[in-house]
Structure formats: structure tokens, C-alpha cells
Design a protein around this motif. Structure first.
Motif, short mmCIF file in Angstrom:
data_model
loop_
_atom_site.label_atom_id
_atom_site.label_comp_id
_atom_site.label_asym_id
_atom_site.label_seq_id
_atom_site.Cartn_x
_atom_site.Cartn_y
_atom_site.Cartn_z
N LEU A 1 54.52 14.33 49.15
CA LEU A 1 54.15 13.70 47.88
C LEU A 1 52.64 13.44 47.83
CD1 LEU A 1 55.20 12.42 45.23
CD2 LEU A 1 55.41 10.27 46.48
N LYS A 2 52.09 12.93 48.94
CA LYS A 2 50.66 12.66 49.00
C LYS A 2 49.85 13.95 48.83
CE LYS A 2 47.17 10.49 51.88
NZ LYS A 2 46.89 9.84 53.16
N ARG B 1 50.77 16.67 47.26
CA ARG B 1 50.89 17.14 45.87
C ARG B 1 49.96 16.34 44.96
NH1 ARG B 1 56.56 17.37 43.51
NH2 ARG B 1 55.38 18.46 41.90
N PHE B 2 49.84 15.03 45.22
CA PHE B 2 48.95 14.19 44.42
C PHE B 2 47.49 14.57 44.67
CE2 PHE B 2 46.48 10.15 44.07
CZ PHE B 2 46.52 10.07 42.68
N GLU B 3 47.13 14.81 45.93
CA GLU B 3 45.76 15.20 46.27
C GLU B 3 45.37 16.53 45.65
OE1 GLU B 3 45.81 15.14 50.51
OE2 GLU B 3 45.54 12.96 50.63
N LYS C 1 48.98 10.23 38.67
CA LYS C 1 49.02 8.99 39.44
C LYS C 1 50.31 8.23 39.16
CE LYS C 1 46.46 4.83 40.58
NZ LYS C 1 45.25 4.05 40.40
N GLU D 1 53.25 9.48 38.23
CA GLU D 1 54.35 10.17 38.92
C GLU D 1 54.31 9.90 40.42
OE1 GLU D 1 55.15 14.24 36.43
OE2 GLU D 1 53.23 14.07 37.50
N TYR D 2 53.11 9.86 40.98
CA TYR D 2 52.95 9.58 42.40
C TYR D 2 53.46 8.19 42.75
CZ TYR D 2 50.64 8.47 46.82
OH TYR D 2 50.39 8.05 48.10
N GLU D 3 53.01 7.19 41.99
CA GLU D 3 53.41 5.81 42.25
C GLU D 3 54.92 5.62 42.08
OE1 GLU D 3 51.58 3.44 43.51
OE2 GLU D 3 49.72 4.59 43.44
N SER E 1 57.33 7.94 42.30
CA SER E 1 58.04 8.66 43.37
C SER E 1 57.88 7.94 44.71
CB SER E 1 57.51 10.08 43.50
OG SER E 1 57.72 10.80 42.32
N LYS E 2 56.71 7.38 44.94
CA LYS E 2 56.45 6.65 46.17
C LYS E 2 57.37 5.42 46.29
CE LYS E 2 52.61 4.46 48.60
NZ LYS E 2 51.18 4.14 48.51
#
Length: 71
Positions: free
Chosen positions: A47-48, A50-52, A58, A60-62, A64-65
Motif C-alpha cells: 500500500l505504501k 502504491r501511494f509513493e 492520500k 484512499e491510502y489512509e 486502506s491503511k
């Protein structure tokens, strides 16, 4: 084998060199051998990455995290 003055010819030395090279090659080759098991990334690491790379936002990242950490 023929002994010359109590010594083997150069063949004895050649075998020692061959064995030395073989042992060095076995123990010091790079570890990236085909079909070797590799460490898989955890879902959070994926996930990290894909975000990078900008594949997800951001938000979607938060979201999913949070989901992954709750499990």
C-alpha cells in the motif's frame, strides 16, 4: 602421475586452484538465484509503495491503511 624429484607436476597445483575457485564461488555468489524464495512484502508495504508511486490518492491510502491495521 609421474614424480619428478619427489614433486607432482603442475597438475596438483591446478586441482587446488580449481577447488579454491569452486568453494569461493559456492559461498560468495550473489543470492539472487532463479526459483529461490524471496521475501514477500506485507500488505501495508505494498500500500505504501502504491501511494509513493502515485497510484492511489492520500484519502484512499489512509482509508486502506485503517482497514489493514484493524485486521
Amino acid at each position: 602421475m609421474h614424480l619428478h624429484n619427489g614433486h607432482f607436476g603442475g597438475m596438483h597445483l591446478i586441482w587446488w586452484i580449481i577447488w579454491f575457485i569452486l568453494i569461493v564461488w559456492i559461498f560468495f555468489i550473489p543470492v539472487d538465484i532463479p526459483y529461490q524464495k524471496t521475501k514477500k512484502d506485507s500488505p501495508l508495504e505494498i500500500l505504501k509503495k502504491r501511494f509513493e508511486q502515485g497510484e492511489i490518492s492520500k484519502e484512499e491510502y489512509e482509508e486502506s491503511k485503517k482497514i489493514l491495521k484493524s485486521e
